[in-house]
Design an enzyme around this catalytic site. Structure first.
Site, short mmCIF file in Angstrom:
data_model
loop_
_atom_site.label_atom_id
_atom_site.label_comp_id
_atom_site.label_asym_id
_atom_site.label_seq_id
_atom_site.Cartn_x
_atom_site.Cartn_y
_atom_site.Cartn_z
N GLU A 24 0.82 -1.21 0.15
CA GLU A 24 -0.09 0.02 0.01
C GLU A 24 0.82 1.37 0.03
O GLU A 24 0.19 2.18 0.33
CB GLU A 24 -0.85 -0.22 1.16
CG GLU A 24 -1.79 -0.99 1.12
CD GLU A 24 -2.55 -1.20 2.55
OE1 GLU A 24 -3.43 -0.38 2.82
OE2 GLU A 24 -2.45 -2.25 3.01
N SER A 154 -6.84 -1.52 1.81
CA SER A 154 -6.66 -0.56 0.64
C SER A 154 -7.37 -1.51 -0.51
O SER A 154 -7.13 -1.11 -1.87
CB SER A 154 -5.47 0.00 0.25
OG SER A 154 -5.11 1.05 1.10
N TYR A 220 -9.46 4.69 -5.51
CA TYR A 220 -8.39 5.91 -5.46
C TYR A 220 -8.02 6.39 -6.73
O TYR A 220 -7.18 7.35 -6.84
CB TYR A 220 -6.91 4.98 -5.01
CG TYR A 220 -6.98 4.66 -3.83
CD1 TYR A 220 -6.98 5.30 -2.63
CD2 TYR A 220 -6.86 3.07 -3.38
CE1 TYR A 220 -6.92 4.92 -1.21
CE2 TYR A 220 -7.09 2.58 -1.86
CZ TYR A 220 -7.18 3.45 -1.15
OH TYR A 220 -7.14 3.38 0.40
N ARG A 259 -11.94 3.88 10.94
CA ARG A 259 -13.17 3.72 10.17
C ARG A 259 -13.58 2.37 10.26
O ARG A 259 -12.78 1.47 10.18
CB ARG A 259 -12.82 4.27 8.73
CG ARG A 259 -13.82 4.75 7.89
CD ARG A 259 -13.44 4.59 6.33
NE ARG A 259 -13.04 3.43 5.90
CZ ARG A 259 -12.02 3.23 4.90
NH1 ARG A 259 -11.16 3.90 4.95
NH2 ARG A 259 -12.03 1.80 4.66
N ASP A 261 -16.20 -0.49 8.44
CA ASP A 261 -16.90 -0.81 7.06
C ASP A 261 -17.90 -1.67 7.37
O ASP A 261 -17.59 -2.82 7.92
CB ASP A 261 -16.21 -1.03 5.92
CG ASP A 261 -14.88 0.00 5.63
OD1 ASP A 261 -14.97 1.12 5.84
OD2 ASP A 261 -13.73 -0.56 5.30
N GLU A 274 -14.81 -4.87 8.30
CA GLU A 274 -13.49 -4.67 8.79
C GLU A 274 -13.42 -3.30 9.29
O GLU A 274 -14.34 -2.36 9.39
CB GLU A 274 -12.57 -4.61 7.83
CG GLU A 274 -12.63 -3.76 6.57
CD GLU A 274 -11.53 -4.08 5.72
OE1 GLU A 274 -10.46 -3.76 5.67
OE2 GLU A 274 -11.74 -4.73 4.44
N ASN A 276 -10.66 -0.32 9.56
CA ASN A 276 -9.27 0.34 9.09
C ASN A 276 -8.81 1.25 10.15
O ASN A 276 -9.21 2.27 10.48
CB ASN A 276 -9.39 0.97 7.97
CG ASN A 276 -8.06 1.33 7.20
OD1 ASN A 276 -7.19 1.80 7.88
ND2 ASN A 276 -8.14 1.47 5.92
N GLY A 280 -7.17 6.09 4.92
CA GLY A 280 -6.77 6.87 3.64
C GLY A 280 -6.99 8.30 4.06
O GLY A 280 -8.19 8.60 4.57
#
Length: 314
Positions: A24, A154, A220, A259, A261, A274, A276, A280
């Site tokens: 990443e 990611s 992205y 974060r 999800d 999951e 994070n 990002g």
């Protein structure tokens, strides 16, 4: 009510760790540049550090007072950096060693959530993917399924398999990354994410990828992905989602910022995917978008994240 932001000089000299050596790296460099620019614009004495393994134990000796960690994957999200900072008594943004390791390992994450009675998608964890029975996986989970390297973020290495052959290929590709391979049932429904900074839970975002799959390209690169804020849920459902996200975050022992999800299935049931622990921070990223919905600028966001490293911060 949010606490007032600390003054820029109260942070001392800040190392913004970005890049590194994981798969990443490219995303981390982009996130890091955004964080660095915002911190410097806010008056913080911040410096970019693209570390080698040997650099991790020299940060305090190089005169840094704290670390803004924006290294995605290893060593920023698996506990390595957290351990190195702990050995130097150096404050670092985000979750601690054990929580970081728990969250990066998708198999461990889901095992802890199941133990706590939280709703997750059905899955098969392949610790020896080379000897996996594709037929047995299909019989257990059906098709389509998602295949994920269990220790990556990611969306690196993630693929959607629609038949036995694409499943076999996806497992082989995911197995090129370190760690086990997770095969997860595909949930038909909306995809959401909920960010948190300190004690503040941000508004949920609904994600609508133009290709129907929120992969690396959609995250992205593509400008066609839609991010809905407000997310379209009624107030009760939105609050319920934030409460579930907070429980999931706490079960893993996470702190600082992050974060969560989720997917909402056809019956309206939220299913956790999951956490994070170092999300990002690019122009396409979700936490800055949710923070903007609260009226936070990028400068305000990075200062609030960095403020979690100060003793006594909320």
């Amino acid at each position: 009510m949010s606490q007032p932001l600390p003054t820029a000089h109260s942070f001392g000299r800040v190392a913004v760790l970005m890049g590194g050596w994981s798969a990443e790296r490219a995303v981390s460099l982009e996130s890091g540049r955004c964080v660095l620019d915002a911190l410097q614009a806010a008056g913080v004495d911040a410096q970019a550090v693209d570390p080698t393994p040997g650099d991790l134990l020299t940060l305090k000796a190089r005169g840094f007072d704290r670390v803004f960690n924006i290294l995605h994957g290893t060593p920023g999200e698996d506990g390595i950096l957290q351990a190195a900072c702990a050995l130097q008594a150096l404050p670092v943004t985000g979750s601690g060693l054990q929580a970081s390791a728990n969250a990066l390992d998708k198999g461990a994450t889901k095992a802890l959530w199941r133990q706590a009675g939280l709703p997750v998608a059905r899955d098969v964890l392949l610790r020896e993917p080379d000897s996996a029975s594709v037929d047995a996986i299909v019989e257990q989970l059906g098709l389509p399924v998602f295949v994920k390297p269990a220790w990556q973020g990611s969306s690196v290495g993630v693929a959607r398999a629609v038949d036995a052959e694409t499943l076999r290929q996806a497992i082989t590709a995911a197995a090129q990354h370190p760690g086990p391979v997770l095969v997860e049932e595909a949930i038909t429904g909306g995809e959401y994410t909920v960010g948190v900074v300190g004690e503040t839970w941000l508004p949920p975002i609904r994600i609508e990828a133009s290709g129907g799959f929120y992969d690396y390209e959609a995250k992205y690169v593509s400008d066609d992905t839609r991010y809905l804020i407000p997310c379209g849920l009624d107030a009760e459902a939105e609050t319920s989602m934030q409460v579930l996200a907070a429980r999931a975050y706490a079960v893993l022992g996470c702190s600082g910022w992050g974060r969560v999800d989720l997917m909402v299935d056809a019956e309206g049931q939220s299913r956790l995917l999951e956490v994070n622990t170092t999300p990002g921070m690019t122009t396409h990223s979700l936490v800055p978008k949710a923070a903007a919905a609260l009226g936070w600028s990028m400068q305000t966001l990075v200062l609030r994240i960095l403020a979690t490293t100060l003793e006594g911060s909320a």
